[in-house]
Design an enzyme around this catalytic site. Structure first.
Site, PDB file in Angstrom:
ATOM      1  N   GLN A  62       1.090  -1.233   0.084  1.00 22.24           N
ATOM      2  CA  GLN A  62       0.091  -0.234   0.063  1.00 22.24           C
ATOM      3  C   GLN A  62       0.896   1.433  -0.001  1.00 22.24           C
ATOM      4  O   GLN A  62       1.586   1.523   1.128  1.00 22.24           O
ATOM      5  CB  GLN A  62      -0.888   0.182   1.407  1.00 22.24           C
ATOM      6  CG  GLN A  62      -1.727   1.270   1.457  1.00 22.24           C
ATOM      7  CD  GLN A  62      -2.616   1.601   0.316  1.00 22.24           C
ATOM      8  OE1 GLN A  62      -2.402   2.403  -0.476  1.00 22.24           O
ATOM      9  NE2 GLN A  62      -3.777   1.013   0.383  1.00 22.24           N
ATOM     10  N   SER A  78     -21.830   8.477   0.308  1.00 23.35           N
ATOM     11  CA  SER A  78     -21.765   8.137  -1.115  1.00 23.35           C
ATOM     12  C   SER A  78     -22.478   6.880  -1.501  1.00 23.35           C
ATOM     13  O   SER A  78     -23.065   6.587  -2.307  1.00 23.35           O
ATOM     14  CB  SER A  78     -20.623   8.965  -2.018  1.00 23.35           C
ATOM     15  OG  SER A  78     -20.746   8.336  -3.485  1.00 23.35           O
ATOM     16  N   GLY A 102      -7.823   0.555  -4.150  1.00 26.63           N
ATOM     17  CA  GLY A 102      -9.187   0.920  -3.598  1.00 26.63           C
ATOM     18  C   GLY A 102      -9.452   0.618  -2.061  1.00 26.63           C
ATOM     19  O   GLY A 102     -10.673   0.349  -1.658  1.00 26.63           O
ATOM     20  N   GLU A 103      -8.360   0.849  -1.410  1.00 26.51           N
ATOM     21  CA  GLU A 103      -8.590   0.505   0.043  1.00 26.51           C
ATOM     22  C   GLU A 103      -9.372   1.617   0.634  1.00 26.51           C
ATOM     23  O   GLU A 103     -10.387   1.266   1.612  1.00 26.51           O
ATOM     24  CB  GLU A 103      -7.120   0.820   0.916  1.00 26.51           C
ATOM     25  CG  GLU A 103      -7.275   0.593   2.019  1.00 26.51           C
ATOM     26  CD  GLU A 103      -5.884   0.172   2.874  1.00 26.51           C
ATOM     27  OE1 GLU A 103      -5.826   0.440   4.067  1.00 26.51           O
ATOM     28  OE2 GLU A 103      -4.977  -0.075   2.168  1.00 26.51           O
ATOM     29  N   ARG A 105     -12.385   2.643  -0.964  1.00 23.68           N
ATOM     30  CA  ARG A 105     -13.748   2.000  -0.918  1.00 23.68           C
ATOM     31  C   ARG A 105     -13.866   1.087  -0.171  1.00 23.68           C
ATOM     32  O   ARG A 105     -14.977   0.595   0.329  1.00 23.68           O
ATOM     33  CB  ARG A 105     -13.500   1.834  -2.709  1.00 23.68           C
ATOM     34  CG  ARG A 105     -14.025   2.995  -3.433  1.00 23.68           C
ATOM     35  CD  ARG A 105     -13.630   2.728  -4.828  1.00 23.68           C
ATOM     36  NE  ARG A 105     -12.090   2.736  -5.205  1.00 23.68           N
ATOM     37  CZ  ARG A 105     -11.525   2.263  -6.189  1.00 23.68           C
ATOM     38  NH1 ARG A 105     -12.310   1.695  -7.111  1.00 23.68           N
ATOM     39  NH2 ARG A 105     -10.239   2.633  -6.348  1.00 23.68           N
ATOM     40  N   GLU A 137      -1.355   1.223 -10.307  1.00 21.89           N
ATOM     41  CA  GLU A 137      -2.734   1.364 -10.012  1.00 21.89           C
ATOM     42  C   GLU A 137      -3.065   2.410  -9.191  1.00 21.89           C
ATOM     43  O   GLU A 137      -3.957   3.504  -9.337  1.00 21.89           O
ATOM     44  CB  GLU A 137      -3.366   0.209  -9.411  1.00 21.89           C
ATOM     45  CG  GLU A 137      -3.499  -0.866 -10.720  1.00 21.89           C
ATOM     46  CD  GLU A 137      -4.690  -0.903 -11.396  1.00 21.89           C
ATOM     47  OE1 GLU A 137      -5.790  -0.412 -10.946  1.00 21.89           O
ATOM     48  OE2 GLU A 137      -4.692  -1.278 -12.601  1.00 21.89           O
ATOM     49  N   ARG A 141      -5.147   5.828 -10.083  1.00 23.26           N
ATOM     50  CA  ARG A 141      -6.296   5.585  -9.894  1.00 23.26           C
ATOM     51  C   ARG A 141      -6.920   6.364  -8.486  1.00 23.26           C
ATOM     52  O   ARG A 141      -8.055   6.897  -8.530  1.00 23.26           O
ATOM     53  CB  ARG A 141      -6.951   4.436  -9.696  1.00 23.26           C
ATOM     54  CG  ARG A 141      -6.628   3.419 -11.188  1.00 23.26           C
ATOM     55  CD  ARG A 141      -7.506   2.212 -11.253  1.00 23.26           C
ATOM     56  NE  ARG A 141      -7.321   1.391 -12.458  1.00 23.26           N
ATOM     57  CZ  ARG A 141      -8.301   1.408 -13.343  1.00 23.26           C
ATOM     58  NH1 ARG A 141      -9.367   2.040 -13.203  1.00 23.26           N
ATOM     59  NH2 ARG A 141      -7.907   0.698 -14.421  1.00 23.26           N
TER      60      ARG A 141
END
Length: 312
Positions: A62, A78, A102-103, A105, A137, A141
């Protein structure tokens, strides 16, 4: 319980236009099902589907160091309202998965009570490939801060044996951009932390990088923090400091002498009180002079006010 963005069929799973579905026939995934896809930008092939959160292990590579709690709360709100719109990215690992990107999320989904989450599932075999993919990534992202991006680039160079040119190609940036980010890691740690926390901008940091003297960098940074200086103002102070340094280099250097401990302590007190560079020149006869540097008329006025209001 929050919902997943699955109510509109396969299209709802694939918000990214660069993702092309290879086969619309469902295939098995550990704990779930999905469809084959191809990323038209990178050529990556994998599966996209909904997978159980309990089968996802953390990302050992990470690059994100800071998680803004307010931003996480907004993301949770959201997800409660609209579901998880952008799938996370994972790799197959044993009979489960390992997170690639995407941690935020994933964390938000866990906190709102989801048991499943949409995901791109890649078949990544080696840890070397995993490290490279995880960093790329996340850099592309995720909303990383400048220091996290710089450290991601540095890890790609050191741990994946890539050149700056190769890093630039993999993250779709020009080499100059990569170089400028890497230079941030040469800043003193307090300035790096300030940039990570959003207290100063990339513009402030780029201006400070051009200074060779760490002490002057810190002095101008401290002034920036206390006065909320604009990037243009910092650039002006840096320019003045650079010119002053060049003039000092051209002057003949006095013979070195041992500085009295008390003199050093006085210098330290004055630097702290006045937030600028101070030099005390003390002679053997007991006389001397105090040299206080300033970088603009406004800075001089600030120092004068500080002297008038201080019990030095």
């Amino acid at each position: 319980m929050a919902k997943l963005a699955l109510g509109k069929g396969l299209k709802a799973l694939i918000p990214d236009e660069s993702i092309e579905v290879i086969s619309k026939k469902e295939q098995r995934l550990p704990g779930g099902r999905g469809y084959q896809f191809r990323d038209t930008r990178t050529g990556e092939v994998g599966m996209i589907g909904v997978i159980p959160i309990e089968k996802i292990a953390p990302n050992p590579f990470q690059p994100r160091m800071d998680f803004d709690q307010d931003a996480l709360e907004e993301l949770k709100a959201s997800i409660k309202e609209k579901g998880v719109i952008q799938p996370i990215t994972v790799r197959l690992k044993g009979d489960g998965y390992e997170l690639i990107s995407g941690e935020r999320r994933l964390r938000a989904s866990i906190e709102v009570g989801l048991s499943e989450i949409p995901a791109y599932v890649l078949d990544v075999k080696s840890d070397q490939e995993m490290l490279e993919l995880a960093l790329i990534e996340n850099i592309q992202r995720e909303k990383l801060n400048p220091i996290e991006i710089a450290m991601g680039y540095q890890r790609l160079i050191e741990e994946c044996n890539l050149t700056q040119e190769e890093v630039a190609k993999k993250v779709s940036k020009d080499r100059t951009t990569v170089t400028n980010f890497l230079r941030l890691l040469k800043l003193p740690k307090p300035i790096q932390k300030s940039l990570r926390n959003g207290e100063i901008t990339m513009g402030h940091a780029r201006a400070l990088i051009s200074l060779e003297d760490t002490e002057t960098q810190m002095e101008i940074w401290e002034l920036t923090m206390s006065k909320g200086l604009s990037v243009r103002k910092v650039e002006d102070l840096v320019s003045r400091a650079t010119r002053a340094a060049k003039k000092n280099k051209s002057k003949p250097k006095p013979s070195p002498e041992t500085k009295d401990v008390n003199v050093s302590e006085v210098e330290s007190i004055l630097r702290s009180r006045l937030a600028t560079k101070v030099k005390v020149v003390h002679t053997s006869k007991g006389s001397g002079e105090i040299i206080i540097e300033y970088y603009s008329p406004d800075d001089l006025e600030r120092i004068i006010d500080a002297i008038g209001n201080s019990e030095i």
